[in-house]
Enzyme design. Structure first.
Site, short mmCIF file in Angstrom:
data_model
loop_
_atom_site.label_atom_id
_atom_site.label_comp_id
_atom_site.label_asym_id
_atom_site.label_seq_id
_atom_site.Cartn_x
_atom_site.Cartn_y
_atom_site.Cartn_z
N SER A 181 3.64 -2.44 10.12
CA SER A 181 4.70 -2.16 10.52
C SER A 181 5.51 -3.65 10.06
O SER A 181 6.64 -3.96 10.68
CB SER A 181 5.23 -1.88 11.80
OG SER A 181 4.82 -0.25 12.07
N HIS A 216 -9.54 0.80 4.58
CA HIS A 216 -8.42 1.28 5.28
C HIS A 216 -8.41 2.07 6.64
O HIS A 216 -9.32 2.90 6.55
CB HIS A 216 -7.12 1.70 4.50
CG HIS A 216 -5.92 1.92 4.98
ND1 HIS A 216 -5.44 2.74 6.02
CD2 HIS A 216 -4.67 0.86 4.92
CE1 HIS A 216 -4.04 2.42 6.10
NE2 HIS A 216 -3.67 1.38 5.50
N ASN A 273 0.87 -1.24 0.05
CA ASN A 273 -0.03 -0.01 0.00
C ASN A 273 0.67 1.21 -0.04
O ASN A 273 1.66 1.46 1.08
CB ASN A 273 -0.87 -0.12 1.07
CG ASN A 273 -1.76 1.22 1.33
OD1 ASN A 273 -1.78 2.00 0.42
ND2 ASN A 273 -2.14 1.42 2.60
N TRP A 274 0.77 1.86 -1.17
CA TRP A 274 1.78 2.75 -1.32
C TRP A 274 1.13 4.41 -0.66
O TRP A 274 1.83 5.67 -0.67
CB TRP A 274 2.18 3.39 -2.83
CG TRP A 274 3.06 2.13 -3.33
CD1 TRP A 274 3.58 1.17 -2.58
CD2 TRP A 274 3.58 2.24 -4.59
NE1 TRP A 274 4.62 0.45 -3.50
CE2 TRP A 274 4.38 0.87 -4.88
CE3 TRP A 274 3.38 2.92 -5.86
CZ2 TRP A 274 5.11 0.59 -5.88
CZ3 TRP A 274 4.13 2.53 -7.16
CH2 TRP A 274 4.87 1.37 -6.93
N LYS A 275 -0.02 4.40 -0.32
CA LYS A 275 -0.67 5.46 0.31
C LYS A 275 -0.37 6.68 -0.76
O LYS A 275 -0.50 6.51 -1.92
CB LYS A 275 -0.05 5.69 1.65
CG LYS A 275 -0.14 4.69 2.40
CD LYS A 275 0.12 4.90 4.11
CE LYS A 275 0.18 3.44 4.73
NZ LYS A 275 0.07 3.57 6.25
N GLU A 321 -5.15 -5.32 10.45
CA GLU A 321 -4.21 -4.03 10.66
C GLU A 321 -4.63 -3.42 12.05
O GLU A 321 -5.44 -2.63 12.01
CB GLU A 321 -4.36 -3.08 9.38
CG GLU A 321 -4.00 -3.70 8.18
CD GLU A 321 -3.45 -2.94 7.22
OE1 GLU A 321 -2.45 -3.05 6.73
OE2 GLU A 321 -4.18 -1.78 6.86
N GLY A 339 2.50 2.08 10.76
CA GLY A 339 3.49 3.18 10.72
C GLY A 339 3.92 3.68 11.80
O GLY A 339 4.61 4.86 11.97
N GLY A 369 2.85 -1.40 4.35
CA GLY A 369 2.89 0.07 4.01
C GLY A 369 4.28 0.60 3.75
O GLY A 369 4.78 0.43 2.44
N GLY A 370 4.89 1.28 4.44
CA GLY A 370 6.06 1.91 4.43
C GLY A 370 7.30 1.03 3.65
O GLY A 370 8.00 1.51 2.71
N GLU A 378 -6.74 4.63 7.73
CA GLU A 378 -6.56 5.80 7.21
C GLU A 378 -7.83 6.49 6.86
O GLU A 378 -8.10 7.63 7.17
CB GLU A 378 -5.25 6.21 6.67
CG GLU A 378 -4.14 5.83 7.49
CD GLU A 378 -2.90 5.41 6.81
OE1 GLU A 378 -2.91 5.55 5.59
OE2 GLU A 378 -1.98 4.82 7.32
C1 PEP Z 1 -0.68 -0.09 5.80
O1 PEP Z 1 -1.06 1.18 5.73
O2 PEP Z 1 -1.61 -0.69 5.36
C2 PEP Z 1 0.40 -0.44 6.65
C3 PEP Z 1 0.22 -1.73 7.38
O3 PEP Z 1 1.32 0.55 6.87
P1 PEP Z 1 2.77 0.21 7.53
O4 PEP Z 1 3.31 -1.15 7.11
O5 PEP Z 1 3.75 1.49 7.12
O6 PEP Z 1 2.80 0.35 8.97
#
Ligand code: PEP
Length: 226
Positions: A186, A84, A6-8, A150, A156, A207-208, A86
Site C-alpha cells: 500500500s 510474491h 507490479n501491475w499484477k 512486503e 492491497g 502494486g495498485g 500472491e
Molecule cells: C504488491 O503487490 O507487491 C503490492 C505491494 O501491492 P499494493 O501496493 O497494491 O499493496
C-alpha cells in the site's frame, strides 16, 4: 533507489502503451514496471525498464503455465519478481521454489526482486522474525538480487506498515543478507516519502498505485528526494 511497479493481472497491450506514453518519471531514480507476460514486449518497446512477475528455473520443458528465462530475455526483459505473496498464497509457491527461480534467473543475468513478508496472524503471534529468517535464508547472495519486504497484511489492503515497522524489518533482513531491500504494501504518493526516508529502505515495490502513470511518477519523485 529502485521503484518497481507490479501491475499484477492488469493492463493489456494497448493500456500498456498508453501508460508508456503518459508516464514521465524523474531522472535519478531506477524505475521498473512488471506487466503481465503478454504486455512485456509492449512495455519494453515503450522504453520502460521491464521485469516479469515470475520466471521458471528450467530452460524449457513440460511446465504448463510457466515462462522461461530465454523467453523473457527475447522480449527485452531485464529482471523478474519471484516469490510474491500472491504466488505463495494462491498458487502454492514455496521458499524452495522461489530460491530455485531466483538462482536460475540471476545466473542467467536477469535481475531479481525476491519477495518476503509475514502474514497478519504471524505478526500477531510474534513470529515475524522467524518467518523472515526462513524466507530470506532460502536465498543466496548475488549482486543482481534485491529483496522486497512486503508484509502480507499491508498488500492491497490500504494498511501500510509504519516507517518504524518497515525500518525494523529491513534492518533485520539486511542482517541476514546484505542486499538492497524494497518496501511493499500500500505504498501511495502520500506515504512514499516517509517510508523511503528510512535508512534501511532502498526503494519500493508498488502494486495498485503503479497502475496510474501520475501516481507512480509521484512515488518515483518521492524516491528522488529520499
Ligand atoms: C504488491 O503487490 O507487491 C503490492 C505491494 O501491492 P499494493 O501496493 O497494491 O499493496
Amino acid at each position: 533507489m529502485l521503484i518497481a511497479g507490479n501491475w499484477k493481472m492488469f493492463k493489456a497491450q494497448a493500456e500498456t502503451r498508453a501508460f508508456g506514453a503518459a508516464f514521465s518519471p524523474p531522472a535519478g531514480v531506477d524505475v521498473v514496471v512488471c506487466p503481465p507476460f503478454t504486455s512485456l514486449a509492449a512495455a519494453a518497446e515503450s522504453g520502460l525498464t521491464v521485469y516479469a512477475q515470475n520466471v521458471h528455473w528450467a530452460e524449457e520443458g513440460a511446465y504448463t503455465g510457466e515462462i522461461s528465462i530465454a523467453m523473457l530475455k527475447e522480449l527485452g526483459v531485464a529482471g523478474a519478481i519471484v516469490g510474491h505473496s500472491e504466488r505463495r498464497q494462491y498458487f502454492g509457491e514455496t521458499d524452495e521454489g522461489t530460491a530455485r527461480r531466483a538462482a536460475a534467473a540471476l545466473a542467467a543475468g536477469l535481475r531479481v526482486i525476491a519477495c518476503v513478508g509475514e502474514l497478519e496472524a504471524e505478526r500477531e503471534a510474534g513470529e515475524t522474525e522467524a518467518v523472515l529468517r526462513r524466507q530470506v535464508s532460502a536465498l543466496d547472495l548475488h549482486p543482481g538480487l534485491v529483496v522486497a519486504y512486503e508484509p502480507v497484511w499491508a498488500i492491497g489492503t490500504g494498511k501500510t506498515a509504519t516507517p518504524e515497522i518497515a525500518q525494523h524489518a529491513h534492518a533485520f533482513i539486511k542482517s541476514l543478507l546484505d542486499v538492497p531491500v524494497l518496501y511493499g504494501g500500500s505504498v501511495k504518493p502520500d506515504n512514499a516519502a516517509e517510508l523511503l526516508a528510512q535508512p534501511a529502505v532502498d526503494g519500493a515495490l508498488v502494486g495498485g498505485a503503479s497502475l496510474d502513470p501520475d501516481s507512480f511518477a509521484a512515488i518515483c519523485r518521492a524516491g528522488l528526494l529520499s
